[in-house]
Design a protein around this motif. Structure first.
Motif, PDB file in Angstrom:
ATOM      1  N   ARG A   1     131.812  43.920 -24.609  1.00 15.17           N
ATOM      2  CA  ARG A   1     131.377  44.375 -25.931  1.00 15.17           C
ATOM      3  C   ARG A   1     131.178  45.892 -25.920  1.00 15.17           C
ATOM      4  O   ARG A   1     130.819  46.464 -24.889  1.00 15.17           O
ATOM      5  CB  ARG A   1     130.065  43.689 -26.343  1.00 15.17           C
ATOM      6  N   THR A   2     131.362  46.490 -27.074  1.00 19.20           N
ATOM      7  CA  THR A   2     131.152  47.935 -27.206  1.00 19.20           C
ATOM      8  C   THR A   2     129.972  48.172 -28.131  1.00 19.20           C
ATOM      9  O   THR A   2     129.952  47.674 -29.260  1.00 19.20           O
ATOM     10  CB  THR A   2     132.398  48.608 -27.803  1.00 19.20           C
ATOM     11  N   LEU A   3     128.994  48.911 -27.642  1.00 13.66           N
ATOM     12  CA  LEU A   3     127.824  49.190 -28.469  1.00 13.66           C
ATOM     13  C   LEU A   3     128.149  50.261 -29.496  1.00 13.66           C
ATOM     14  O   LEU A   3     128.941  51.173 -29.225  1.00 13.66           O
ATOM     15  CB  LEU A   3     126.669  49.668 -27.581  1.00 13.66           C
ATOM     16  N   PRO A   4     127.573  50.158 -30.687  1.00 12.04           N
ATOM     17  CA  PRO A   4     127.805  51.211 -31.687  1.00 12.04           C
ATOM     18  C   PRO A   4     127.173  52.527 -31.235  1.00 12.04           C
ATOM     19  O   PRO A   4     126.171  52.528 -30.524  1.00 12.04           O
ATOM     20  CB  PRO A   4     127.134  50.653 -32.945  1.00 12.04           C
ATOM     21  N   MET A   5     127.727  53.621 -31.676  1.00 14.45           N
ATOM     22  CA  MET A   5     127.170  54.923 -31.316  1.00 14.45           C
ATOM     23  C   MET A   5     125.842  55.131 -32.042  1.00 14.45           C
ATOM     24  O   MET A   5     125.740  54.886 -33.251  1.00 14.45           O
ATOM     25  CB  MET A   5     128.152  56.036 -31.715  1.00 14.45           C
ATOM     26  N   PRO A   6     124.803  55.565 -31.339  1.00 12.17           N
ATOM     27  CA  PRO A   6     123.511  55.807 -32.003  1.00 12.17           C
ATOM     28  C   PRO A   6     123.670  56.859 -33.088  1.00 12.17           C
ATOM     29  O   PRO A   6     124.338  57.869 -32.892  1.00 12.17           O
ATOM     30  CB  PRO A   6     122.617  56.316 -30.869  1.00 12.17           C
ATOM     31  N   ALA A   7     123.073  56.582 -34.235  1.00 13.04           N
ATOM     32  CA  ALA A   7     123.197  57.513 -35.358  1.00 13.04           C
ATOM     33  C   ALA A   7     121.827  57.966 -35.852  1.00 13.04           C
ATOM     34  O   ALA A   7     121.686  58.451 -36.960  1.00 13.04           O
ATOM     35  CB  ALA A   7     123.975  56.860 -36.493  1.00 13.04           C
ATOM     36  N   GLY A   8     120.790  57.786 -35.029  1.00 12.66           N
ATOM     37  CA  GLY A   8     119.441  58.127 -35.452  1.00 12.66           C
ATOM     38  C   GLY A   8     119.193  59.628 -35.448  1.00 12.66           C
ATOM     39  O   GLY A   8     119.980  60.407 -34.898  1.00 12.66           O
ATOM     40  N   GLY A   9     118.080  60.025 -36.030  1.00 13.64           N
ATOM     41  CA  GLY A   9     117.670  61.421 -35.972  1.00 13.64           C
ATOM     42  C   GLY A   9     118.019  62.226 -37.212  1.00 13.64           C
ATOM     43  O   GLY A   9     117.331  63.198 -37.542  1.00 13.64           O
ATOM     44  N   LYS A  10     119.090  61.841 -37.865  1.00 19.21           N
ATOM     45  CA  LYS A  10     119.517  62.656 -39.010  1.00 19.21           C
ATOM     46  C   LYS A  10     118.507  62.608 -40.148  1.00 19.21           C
ATOM     47  O   LYS A  10     118.258  63.604 -40.821  1.00 19.21           O
ATOM     48  CB  LYS A  10     120.884  62.176 -39.505  1.00 19.21           C
ATOM     49  N   PHE A  11     117.916  61.437 -40.367  1.00 16.59           N
ATOM     50  CA  PHE A  11     116.943  61.310 -41.455  1.00 16.59           C
ATOM     51  C   PHE A  11     115.721  62.193 -41.185  1.00 16.59           C
ATOM     52  O   PHE A  11     115.210  62.874 -42.081  1.00 16.59           O
ATOM     53  CB  PHE A  11     116.528  59.842 -41.606  1.00 16.59           C
ATOM     54  N   ARG A  12     115.263  62.160 -39.924  1.00 20.58           N
ATOM     55  CA  ARG A  12     114.077  62.963 -39.593  1.00 20.58           C
ATOM     56  C   ARG A  12     114.360  64.460 -39.798  1.00 20.58           C
ATOM     57  O   ARG A  12     113.519  65.202 -40.317  1.00 20.58           O
ATOM     58  CB  ARG A  12     113.653  62.693 -38.146  1.00 20.58           C
ATOM     59  N   ARG A  13     115.548  64.893 -39.376  1.00 15.97           N
ATOM     60  CA  ARG A  13     115.896  66.309 -39.554  1.00 15.97           C
ATOM     61  C   ARG A  13     116.004  66.649 -41.043  1.00 15.97           C
ATOM     62  O   ARG A  13     115.558  67.694 -41.487  1.00 15.97           O
ATOM     63  CB  ARG A  13     117.226  66.609 -38.835  1.00 15.97           C
ATOM     64  N   TRP A  14     116.572  65.702 -41.806  1.00 13.22           N
ATOM     65  CA  TRP A  14     116.698  65.938 -43.248  1.00 13.22           C
ATOM     66  C   TRP A  14     115.333  66.036 -43.913  1.00 13.22           C
ATOM     67  O   TRP A  14     115.061  66.913 -44.732  1.00 13.22           O
ATOM     68  CB  TRP A  14     117.514  64.777 -43.848  1.00 13.22           C
ATOM     69  N   LEU A  15     114.423  65.116 -43.484  1.00 11.82           N
ATOM     70  CA  LEU A  15     113.086  65.111 -44.071  1.00 11.82           C
ATOM     71  C   LEU A  15     112.336  66.391 -43.704  1.00 11.82           C
ATOM     72  O   LEU A  15     111.645  66.990 -44.536  1.00 11.82           O
ATOM     73  CB  LEU A  15     112.314  63.871 -43.603  1.00 11.82           C
ATOM     74  N   ALA A  16     112.491  66.820 -42.445  1.00 18.79           N
ATOM     75  CA  ALA A  16     111.801  68.045 -42.009  1.00 18.79           C
ATOM     76  C   ALA A  16     112.315  69.246 -42.789  1.00 18.79           C
ATOM     77  O   ALA A  16     111.544  70.134 -43.198  1.00 18.79           O
ATOM     78  CB  ALA A  16     112.032  68.233 -40.504  1.00 18.79           C
ATOM     79  N   SER A  17     113.646  69.280 -43.017  1.00 11.96           N
ATOM     80  CA  SER A  17     114.221  70.411 -43.757  1.00 11.96           C
ATOM     81  C   SER A  17     113.731  70.417 -45.210  1.00 11.96           C
ATOM     82  O   SER A  17     113.514  71.462 -45.809  1.00 11.96           O
ATOM     83  CB  SER A  17     115.748  70.359 -43.708  1.00 11.96           C
ATOM     84  N   ARG A  18     113.506  69.244 -45.802  1.00 14.26           N
ATOM     85  CA  ARG A  18     113.007  69.136 -47.173  1.00 14.26           C
ATOM     86  C   ARG A  18     111.588  69.690 -47.251  1.00 14.26           C
ATOM     87  O   ARG A  18     111.235  70.398 -48.195  1.00 14.26           O
ATOM     88  CB  ARG A  18     113.000  67.675 -47.620  1.00 14.26           C
ATOM     89  N   LYS A  19     110.778  69.366 -46.209  1.00 19.52           N
ATOM     90  CA  LYS A  19     109.389  69.831 -46.207  1.00 19.52           C
ATOM     91  C   LYS A  19     109.345  71.347 -46.076  1.00 19.52           C
ATOM     92  O   LYS A  19     108.556  72.037 -46.723  1.00 19.52           O
ATOM     93  CB  LYS A  19     108.625  69.170 -45.057  1.00 19.52           C
ATOM     94  N   GLU A  20     110.228  71.882 -45.198  1.00 22.92           N
ATOM     95  CA  GLU A  20     110.249  73.337 -45.008  1.00 22.92           C
ATOM     96  C   GLU A  20     110.682  74.043 -46.289  1.00 22.92           C
ATOM     97  O   GLU A  20     110.139  75.075 -46.670  1.00 22.92           O
ATOM     98  CB  GLU A  20     111.208  73.691 -43.872  1.00 22.92           C
ATOM     99  N   ALA A  21     111.661  73.432 -46.981  1.00 27.98           N
ATOM    100  CA  ALA A  21     112.174  74.053 -48.211  1.00 27.98           C
ATOM    101  C   ALA A  21     111.136  74.056 -49.312  1.00 27.98           C
ATOM    102  O   ALA A  21     111.057  74.979 -50.133  1.00 27.98           O
ATOM    103  CB  ALA A  21     113.417  73.289 -48.670  1.00 27.98           C
ATOM    104  N   SER A  22     110.287  73.012 -49.334  1.00 24.11           N
ATOM    105  CA  SER A  22     109.269  72.933 -50.378  1.00 24.11           C
ATOM    106  C   SER A  22     108.088  73.830 -50.025  1.00 24.11           C
ATOM    107  O   SER A  22     107.302  74.182 -50.873  1.00 24.11           O
ATOM    108  CB  SER A  22     108.816  71.488 -50.571  1.00 24.11           C
TER     109      SER A  22
END
Length: 465
Positions: free
Chosen positions: A444-465
């Protein structure tokens, strides 16, 4: 961590038997699918319609059961109500005792298996002989059915030929025609000698009191033609509201069970032999069996009582195909049995609390069910019940989720785990220190981890505000 009982059974299972069960169920399922597509434009709509009718019946049993009783009595039948297995067995024994009957021939009844009728009657010096060929072979072998439609799906013709030789039914010959002829000759004599016959009922119309029995061997007809008294054992959920509903259910039952447009014999029983009729039973008894069904009806798994015993869920189930029916330790195997057997067990629920875990929850059992029973949902409800009641069998073979719970409730550890998983994509699966996981990832082949993007997006939103 102890293994699940079904896993232990499979580990010791003969490879030929597993191959035989898998091949037979697969072929039947594929034929069923092709037949439904050939005959109906929208088979899914039919099964949903059938499910709605059965659900309506279950929610109005307090109306339909008295209505059926009234019609049965008007048709000349004697009606008996039984609360549990012991009560049902004793009722049948009394009917036989009052007639001075000692010999019974049986056809088409899973309920009699459920209540243990044959061993009960034998204890009282009475004979109860199965006349369905598969059930007959199971009986002479002291075995149990492993499928509700094909009880000897786990046997091959060589085993059957040896059984016949051992029980004096002829020298070893594994030609299917020879086996069938020998069984026919033996059973014909038993039909004529019987004092009483007994069958189940696939359906009972509350509108007319008409009982419906379907077979492919005609043995139930032989039973009723010769014996002077016929007893029908029927679960309280086997009713349909109207005669006109039978067309829908008979079409779905035959195609789902044996991939036939219609079973070879479909019998409609309206009462004992009428005046001027040449054959048939002089006396007809209908024994309604509850045996835990009222409790199921009051619970959150009542949809299982829609079941019309076609076995389609077993034929498609990946677990049943690998394990066979005996692995379920109960009369009803497969996804049906994984739900129904623990529920019918009543206070012994903890003993069978592992059965709801005998499923991959792929949903195939629900997709093929002719009455649209949400089997995966019911399995999950019973898994939850087993956990809440602390049943040891429910926990067997299940790893603890304690580490996961701790990780999911500690944000710092969770972030570190995600980073580690992200870095893990650069690590070879051969380096995994757990042998079972290493073996699992080999194919079996495991899917590539795709985590972290949401946290970076949320952090960038907080910085922008």
């Amino acid at each position: 961590m102890s293994a699940q009982q079904i896993d232990a059974f499979v580990a010791g299972m003969d490879a030929d038997r597993r191959k035989s069960v898998h091949a037979s169920t697969k072929v039947t399922h594929e034929r069923r699918t092709a037949l439904l597509r050939e005959w109906f434009k929208d088979a899914d709509a039919l099964r949903k319609r059938a499910g709605a009718i059965k659900q309506h019946l279950l929610e109005n049993l307090d109306h339909y059961l008295p209505a059926a009783e009234e019609k049965l009595i008007a048709n000349g039948a004697k009606v008996h109500w039984t609360s549990d297995a012991a009560d049902a067995c004793e009722t049948v024994r009394k009917i036989m005792e009052e007639r001075g009957a000692r010999r019974m021939v049986k056809a088409k009844t899973m309920v009699s298996e459920e209540i243990g009728l044959t061993p009960f009657l034998e204890k009282h010096g009475m004979e109860a002989l199965e006349t369905d060929l598969g059930e007959f072979i199971v009986q002479i072998d002291g075995d149990h059915p492993s499928h509700i439609v094909r009880p000897i799906i786990h046997k091959n013709r060589r085993e059957i030929a040896r059984s016949f030789e051992q029980h004096g039914l002829g020298a070893y010959d594994d030609d299917p025609q020879v086996i069938t002829r020998r069984a026919r000759a033996h059973l014909r004599r038993k039909f004529l000698e019987a004092d009483v016959s007994l069958s189940g009922a696939n359906f009972l119309s509350a509108e007319s009191g008409r009982l419906v029995v379907v077979t492919n061997e005609g043995n139930s007809r032989f039973c009723m033609a010769a014996a002077p008294c016929h007893i029908v054992l029927v679960g309280i959920e086997k009713l349909v509201p109207r005669d006109s509903d039978l067309g829908l259910f008979l079409n779905l039952l035959a195609r789902s069970a044996t991939a036939q447009p219609l079973t070879v014999y479909t019998e409609f029983i309206t009462g004992p032999r009428g005046e001027g009729r040449p054959d048939g039973p002089e006396e007809l008894h209908v024994v309604f069996v509850d045996n835990g069904r009222s409790e199921i009806l009051a619970g959150d798994c009542r949809e299982i009582l829609r079941c019309i015993r076609c076995g389609a869920c077993m034929n498609v189930c990946p677990v049943y195909r690998q394990a066979s029916g005996h692995a379920y330790r109960s009369v009803y195997p497969g996804p049906l049995g994984a739900v129904l057997s623990p529920l019918l067990a009543g206070e012994r629920f903890p003993e069978l609390a592992d059965l709801p875990k005998a499923s991959s929850l792929c949903g195939a059992c629900n997709e093929v069910c002719p009455v649209d029973i949400p089997l995966p949902d019911l399995l999950l409800r019973l898994r939850d019940r087993g956990y809440r009641e602390g049943a040891a069998q429910a926990k067997a073979g299940t790893p603890s989720l304690g580490a996961w719970a701790w990780l999911a409730t500690h944000p710092g550890a969770w972030r570190a785990a995600l980073s580690a998983a992200n870095a893990g994509r650069f690590v070879s699966m051969d380096w995994i220190p757990i042998p079972a996981l290493r073996a699992w990832t080999r194919t079996r082949t495991l899917p590539m981890p795709a985590g972290g993007k949401f946290r970076r997006w949320l952090a960038s939103r907080k910085e922008a505000s």
